[in-house]
Design a protein around this motif. Structure first.
Motif, PDB file in Angstrom:
ATOM      1  N   VAL A   1       0.814  -1.222   0.000  1.00 47.89           N
ATOM      2  CA  VAL A   1       0.000   0.000   0.000  1.00 47.89           C
ATOM      3  C   VAL A   1       0.851   1.277   0.000  1.00 47.89           C
ATOM      4  O   VAL A   1       0.376   2.341  -0.374  1.00 47.89           O
ATOM      5  CB  VAL A   1      -1.004   0.053   1.184  1.00 47.89           C
TER       6      VAL A   1
ATOM      7  N   LEU B   1      -6.823  -3.818  -4.567  1.00 43.81           N
ATOM      8  CA  LEU B   1      -5.980  -4.876  -4.000  1.00 43.81           C
ATOM      9  C   LEU B   1      -6.743  -5.673  -2.937  1.00 43.81           C
ATOM     10  O   LEU B   1      -6.663  -6.903  -2.872  1.00 43.81           O
ATOM     11  CB  LEU B   1      -4.693  -4.270  -3.412  1.00 43.81           C
TER      12      LEU B   1
ATOM     13  N   LEU C   1       0.624   2.618  -3.395  1.00 39.01           N
ATOM     14  CA  LEU C   1      -0.659   2.654  -4.097  1.00 39.01           C
ATOM     15  C   LEU C   1      -1.525   3.873  -3.763  1.00 39.01           C
ATOM     16  O   LEU C   1      -1.457   4.403  -2.650  1.00 39.01           O
ATOM     17  CB  LEU C   1      -1.460   1.388  -3.755  1.00 39.01           C
ATOM     18  N   SER C   2      -2.367   4.263  -4.728  1.00 37.44           N
ATOM     19  CA  SER C   2      -3.383   5.293  -4.494  1.00 37.44           C
ATOM     20  C   SER C   2      -4.546   4.626  -3.753  1.00 37.44           C
ATOM     21  O   SER C   2      -4.604   3.392  -3.673  1.00 37.44           O
ATOM     22  CB  SER C   2      -3.872   5.838  -5.832  1.00 37.44           C
TER      23      SER C   2
ATOM     24  N   GLN D   1      -6.366   2.120  -5.912  1.00 37.67           N
ATOM     25  CA  GLN D   1      -5.579   0.885  -6.098  1.00 37.67           C
ATOM     26  C   GLN D   1      -5.607   0.014  -4.845  1.00 37.67           C
ATOM     27  O   GLN D   1      -5.599  -1.205  -4.931  1.00 37.67           O
ATOM     28  CB  GLN D   1      -4.135   1.236  -6.470  1.00 37.67           C
ATOM     29  N   LYS D   2      -5.665   0.674  -3.666  1.00 38.63           N
ATOM     30  CA  LYS D   2      -5.742  -0.076  -2.399  1.00 38.63           C
ATOM     31  C   LYS D   2      -7.023  -0.903  -2.356  1.00 38.63           C
ATOM     32  O   LYS D   2      -6.999  -2.079  -1.995  1.00 38.63           O
ATOM     33  CB  LYS D   2      -5.759   0.904  -1.216  1.00 38.63           C
TER      34      LYS D   2
ATOM     35  N   LEU E   1       5.977  -3.685  -7.856  1.00 41.49           N
ATOM     36  CA  LEU E   1       5.754  -2.309  -7.382  1.00 41.49           C
ATOM     37  C   LEU E   1       7.078  -1.660  -6.975  1.00 41.49           C
ATOM     38  O   LEU E   1       7.358  -0.513  -7.325  1.00 41.49           O
ATOM     39  CB  LEU E   1       4.798  -2.304  -6.180  1.00 41.49           C
TER      40      LEU E   1
ATOM     41  N   TYR F   1       3.597  -9.346  -7.116  1.00 44.56           N
ATOM     42  CA  TYR F   1       3.031  -8.015  -7.343  1.00 44.56           C
ATOM     43  C   TYR F   1       3.833  -6.959  -6.565  1.00 44.56           C
ATOM     44  O   TYR F   1       4.191  -5.905  -7.098  1.00 44.56           O
ATOM     45  CB  TYR F   1       1.560  -8.027  -6.899  1.00 44.56           C
TER      46      TYR F   1
END
Ligand code: ADP
Ligand code: TRP
Length: 320
Positions: free
Chosen positions: A237, A248, A240-241, A244-245, A269, A265
């Motif tokens: 996280v 996920l 991530l935005s 995106q969170k 990232l 993944y």
């Protein structure tokens, strides 16, 4: 606002350093007059040999430049290239009561851990005060463990100013509360001393191997996975935005993917986030003279300010 930060160069940097210290620092340079130096005089208190200190100092410079420290915006130098700081350190010692140093937590902690004390370790906060006061610093972003050192700096400056006039700017500390503690592969705080770190600049295969070692629960394949409390999720996280969170979390709950998928993944990232930094790092490692030039320019600028300040200090106390 003049903001000053000191970097202790102590080896390979990890994801915790990146999100907890480097990224916030790089962001500061956009809106402030940022002064950043590599604290190699301070590192001497824990240094084992000359080559290592030299190597760590240079590596720290390369790493910070690679992740986005911009020498056009930030004055960036090596502490010992502006030796005036040691002159101020001696002068400030006269304004530093023994009791103030004896109360320093970081010193007491180190002694309690069995590190044999020497004068450099004891007077470490006075050198830090000199770093800060030499450049008329207004704000010092620090981790919680360093707040006391900034408070001591203020005490020393107040004592000096009371006796000899308003020479020093009183600095304030700024603690970044919102940066959470980033977990390591075992779920404890990521730290190079716990052996649980994911280093910033690992080759791709080693990075994947390291991510594969992240501790996860033993939910069987095909069952929904719990994202709350999952170390892989907690690291992912960071990149991530909020949309995106959520996406996920949905993938965790779907039960279609196992932890191996999420480890891959996460590796992607990390690898992507640092793509540009890796290229820059490669460049700087192959152009060492350019790094040295940047540091020399930074030292020149810092030294002009330092000399100016030292003139005022010396006149005030009667050394000139
Ligand atoms: P280490 O624990 O690996 O020795 P340092 O104490 O040298 O790391 O930390 C350097 C900087 O990186 C500090 O500003 C610290 O707050 C930050 N930092 C280190 N580890 C983490 C972490 N796990 N989470 C958030 N910030 C961290
Ligand atoms: N003591 C700081 C640390 O361990 C490094 C440091 C040295 C510093 N001089 C400083 C930080 C001046 C801020 C300002 O992280």
């Amino acid at each position: 606002m003049r903001v000053l930060t000191g970097i202790q160069a102590s080896g390979k940097l990890h994801i915790g350093n990146y999100f907890g210290a480097m990224k916030p620092m790089i962001e500061l340079q956009e809106e402030n007059e940022l002064f950043t130096f590599i604290a190699n005089y301070h590192s001497l208190t824990t240094s084992k040999d000359a080559d290592t200190l030299r190597e760590y100092t240079f590596d720290a410079a390369v790493d910070y430049l690679s992740v986005g420290l911009d020498p056009e915006k930030t004055t960036f130098w090596v502490q010992s290239h502006v030796p005036e700081v040691l002159e101020l350190y001696w002068i400030l010692s006269k304004f530093t009561p023994m009791g103030l140093l004896e109360r320093a937590h970081s010193y007491k902690d180190k002694v309690a851990k069995g590190i044999s004390a020497n004068h450099a370790l004891f007077s470490y906060p006075v050198l830090m005060a000199a770093d800060i006061l030499l450049y008329d610093t207004q704000k010092v972003p620090v981790g919680k463990d360093q707040i006391q050192h900034v408070e001591m700096t203020r005490d020393i400056a107040i004592k000096f100013n009371n006796e000899y006039g308003e020479i020093f700017v009183l600095p304030e500390h700024a603690v970044q509360e919102e940066v959470a503690t980033i977990p390591g592969i075992d779920g404890q705080k990521m730290s190079k001393s716990y052996g649980n770190a994911i280093d910033l600049f690992m080759p791709e295969k080693s990075l994947q191997k390291r991510c594969n070692k992240i501790l996860s629960s033993s939910t069987p394949l095909g069952e929904p996975l719990e994202w709350e409390g999952c170390n892989i999720y907690d690291m992912a996280v960071l990149f991530l935005s909020s949309d995106q969170k959520c996406e996920l979390q949905t993938r965790y709950k779907s039960g279609k993917k196992g932890y191996g998928h999420f480890k891959k993944y996460l590796k992607e990232l990390i690898w992507e986030e640092l793509g540009e930094a890796r290229e820059k790092r490669e460049y700087y490692l192959n152009h060492r003279d350019e790094v040295n030039d940047i540091l020399a320019q930074g030292a020149k600028k810092a030294r002009t300010i330092a000399n100016d300040k030292m003139l005022k200090v010396k006149e005030a106390i009667g050394l000139l």
